[in-house]
Design a protein around this motif. Structure first.
Motif, mmCIF file in Angstrom:
data_model
loop_
_atom_site.group_PDB
_atom_site.id
_atom_site.type_symbol
_atom_site.label_atom_id
_atom_site.label_comp_id
_atom_site.label_asym_id
_atom_site.label_seq_id
_atom_site.Cartn_x
_atom_site.Cartn_y
_atom_site.Cartn_z
ATOM 1 N N TRP A 213 0.818 -1.210 0.000
ATOM 2 C CA TRP A 213 0.000 0.000 0.000
ATOM 3 C C TRP A 213 0.851 1.259 0.000
ATOM 4 C CZ3 TRP A 213 -5.076 0.962 -0.625
ATOM 5 C CH2 TRP A 213 -5.944 -0.139 -0.605
ATOM 6 N N VAL A 214 0.336 2.265 -0.697
ATOM 7 C CA VAL A 214 0.889 3.623 -0.630
ATOM 8 C C VAL A 214 -0.122 4.487 0.121
ATOM 9 C CG1 VAL A 214 1.582 5.645 -1.966
ATOM 10 C CG2 VAL A 214 2.178 3.354 -2.766
ATOM 11 N N GLU A 215 0.353 5.341 1.025
ATOM 12 C CA GLU A 215 -0.512 6.184 1.845
ATOM 13 C C GLU A 215 0.081 7.579 1.971
ATOM 14 O OE1 GLU A 215 -0.512 3.999 5.477
ATOM 15 O OE2 GLU A 215 1.456 4.734 6.099
ATOM 16 N N THR A 216 -0.695 8.508 2.494
ATOM 17 C CA THR A 216 -0.186 9.868 2.688
ATOM 18 C C THR A 216 0.929 9.841 3.717
ATOM 19 O OG1 THR A 216 -1.925 10.274 4.327
ATOM 20 C CG2 THR A 216 -2.341 10.998 2.065
ATOM 21 N N SER A 217 1.923 10.713 3.508
ATOM 22 C CA SER A 217 3.113 10.705 4.358
ATOM 23 C C SER A 217 2.965 11.564 5.602
ATOM 24 C CB SER A 217 4.314 11.195 3.550
ATOM 25 O OG SER A 217 4.131 12.561 3.169
ATOM 26 N N GLY A 218 2.094 12.582 5.554
ATOM 27 C CA GLY A 218 1.987 13.500 6.681
ATOM 28 C C GLY A 218 3.078 14.544 6.710
ATOM 29 N N TYR A 219 3.854 14.677 5.611
ATOM 30 C CA TYR A 219 4.940 15.644 5.565
ATOM 31 C C TYR A 219 4.490 17.043 5.169
ATOM 32 C CZ TYR A 219 8.121 11.676 5.922
ATOM 33 O OH TYR A 219 8.786 10.562 6.352
ATOM 34 N N SER A 220 3.182 17.227 4.964
ATOM 35 C CA SER A 220 2.652 18.546 4.642
ATOM 36 C C SER A 220 1.485 18.839 5.575
ATOM 37 C CB SER A 220 2.182 18.606 3.185
ATOM 38 O OG SER A 220 1.013 17.822 3.013
ATOM 39 N N SER A 221 0.970 20.066 5.498
ATOM 40 C CA SER A 221 -0.142 20.454 6.355
ATOM 41 C C SER A 221 -1.490 20.050 5.764
ATOM 42 C CB SER A 221 -0.118 21.972 6.564
ATOM 43 O OG SER A 221 -0.280 22.645 5.316
ATOM 44 N N VAL A 222 -1.485 19.380 4.602
ATOM 45 C CA VAL A 222 -2.736 19.078 3.911
ATOM 46 C C VAL A 222 -3.374 17.808 4.447
ATOM 47 C CG1 VAL A 222 -3.810 18.620 1.682
ATOM 48 C CG2 VAL A 222 -1.931 20.260 1.852
ATOM 49 N N ILE A 227 -3.516 7.989 5.310
ATOM 50 C CA ILE A 227 -4.709 7.892 4.464
ATOM 51 C C ILE A 227 -4.347 7.123 3.193
ATOM 52 C CG2 ILE A 227 -6.437 9.174 3.162
ATOM 53 C CD1 ILE A 227 -6.194 11.410 5.139
ATOM 54 N N ALA A 228 -5.143 6.136 2.860
ATOM 55 C CA ALA A 228 -4.831 5.250 1.734
ATOM 56 C C ALA A 228 -4.783 6.011 0.413
ATOM 57 C CB ALA A 228 -5.858 4.132 1.651
ATOM 58 N N VAL A 229 -3.831 5.641 -0.432
ATOM 59 C CA VAL A 229 -3.709 6.180 -1.787
ATOM 60 C C VAL A 229 -3.969 5.089 -2.813
ATOM 61 C CG1 VAL A 229 -2.137 7.192 -3.477
ATOM 62 C CG2 VAL A 229 -2.130 8.029 -1.116
ATOM 63 N N GLY A 230 -3.306 3.947 -2.664
ATOM 64 C CA GLY A 230 -3.519 2.851 -3.603
ATOM 65 C C GLY A 230 -2.480 1.762 -3.437
ATOM 66 N N LYS A 231 -2.556 0.734 -4.293
ATOM 67 C CA LYS A 231 -1.631 -0.393 -4.258
ATOM 68 C C LYS A 231 -0.659 -0.330 -5.429
ATOM 69 C CE LYS A 231 -4.574 -3.780 -1.879
ATOM 70 N NZ LYS A 231 -5.219 -5.120 -1.978
ATOM 71 N N ILE A 232 0.566 -0.747 -5.177
ATOM 72 C CA ILE A 232 1.608 -0.743 -6.202
ATOM 73 C C ILE A 232 1.353 -1.867 -7.201
ATOM 74 C CG2 ILE A 232 4.085 -0.932 -6.646
ATOM 75 C CD1 ILE A 232 4.543 -0.040 -3.740
ATOM 76 N N LEU A 233 1.279 -1.504 -8.489
ATOM 77 C CA LEU A 233 1.071 -2.501 -9.537
ATOM 78 C C LEU A 233 2.341 -2.803 -10.322
ATOM 79 C CD1 LEU A 233 -2.373 -1.463 -11.097
ATOM 80 C CD2 LEU A 233 -1.922 -3.171 -9.333
ATOM 81 N N HIS A 234 3.090 -1.758 -10.670
ATOM 82 C CA HIS A 234 4.309 -1.941 -11.476
ATOM 83 C C HIS A 234 5.375 -0.960 -11.000
ATOM 84 C CE1 HIS A 234 2.274 -4.579 -14.321
ATOM 85 N NE2 HIS A 234 1.296 -3.697 -14.411
#
Length: 288
Positions: A213-222, A227-234
């Motif tokens: 899984w890829v998720e938000t890093s929390g390195y910004s104020s946004v 929070i989920a982003v998606g799954k790595i396919l390639h």
């Protein structure tokens, strides 16, 4: 035909007046920033109201199917929560551990629920309109998410409506990381398939596997982290050859997007302000 010609000849001065009036209004709103902003706010509010009515009708017509999907998802989530809660209780020997930590996590964020009234997925500059604005506490640059993951970032705000730049916009740039790995990059979308995007600038020494899984890093104020982003396919090499480009399947189905939440991440903003203040205080002062 003759009657039409006679009518146009008799009232030609009115038609000329209307044409000149429309032309003058176009010039007024296009080349004057204040009048243009007033026009944009008024038009945005009117269009938002019409789109809201249309969305309400569509929502009502699709309510039966949506309720079925929500019921199935709730059953799945309830079972998942029970399983995880039991595992944590067995590990910590504390039956209240889960409840206390959930409250601690949610306590830091103020969520503003909203509904999508306008959405597009087939353009390079896709935009989303939601039915919450400044009177509801929404501000520019706030993050927007849904039950399945990231949606986008607030771009424009009026009193009752807001425009969101979604992840499906070529100008979108969201900081994210590989879950449990710590390697981060930036989510970008280049058009085409609305279910696929790319994570750029992942370092070459990063170690990960497909379908992680890829998720938000929390390195910004946004966005807060996680929070989920998606799954790595390639996995591809970046154009410059010094980093990886990850193709991910987005967890958010933008084609069915309806209910979202705007994230008022005040604790992160406070931490960033404190960090900036500390950095400013450490800067060498000029000799007087």
């Amino acid at each position: 035909m003759r009657n039409l010609v006679e009518f146009l000849a008799k009232h030609n001065h009115w038609f000329v007046f209307l044409i000149l009036e429309v032309f003058s209004l176009i010039l007024l709103f296009q080349y004057n920033s204040y009048q243009g902003s007033v026009w944009f706010s008024t038009a945005n509010a009117a269009a938002g109201k019409l789109l809201s009515w249309e969305a309400d009708v569509e929502s009502f017509l699709s309510m039966s199917k949506a309720n079925q999907e929500l019921t199935q998802r709730n059953l799945y989530l309830e079972q998942q929560v029970k399983t995880l809660s039991k595992q944590l209780t067995d590990a910590t020997k504390d039956s209240n551990w889960v409840r206390r930590n959930q409250l601690d996590i949610l306590k830091g964020y103020h969520l503003i629920p909203a509904q999508v009234v306008s959405n597009s997925i087939d353009r390079h500059d896709n935009l989303i309109t939601i039915d919450k604005g400044s009177l509801d506490g929404v501000k520019k640059d706030m993050g927007v998410a849904c039950g399945t993951g990231v949606v986008g970032i607030v771009y424009l705000v009026s009193p009752h409506y807001s425009v969101v730049i979604p992840a499906l916009n070529t100008e979108s740039n969201i900081s994210c990381q590989i879950r449990g790995r710590g390697y981060f990059g930036y989510l970008r979308w280049y058009g085409g398939n609305s279910k696929l995007a790319y994570v750029e600038d992942v370092p070459r020494h990063a170690r990960f596997r497909l379908y992680e899984w890829v998720e938000t890093s929390g390195y910004s104020s946004v966005f807060p982290p996680g929070i989920a982003v998606g799954k790595i396919l390639h996995v591809y090499n970046s154009p410059d050859g010094i980093s990886y480009r990850l193709q991910v399947e987005l967890s958010t189905d933008f084609g069915k997007l309806r209910d979202v939440c705007v994230i008022d991440n005040k604790p992160v903003l406070e931490r960033l302000d404190a960090l900036r203040a500390a950095q400013d205080s450490l800067k060498p002062k000029e000799d007087k």
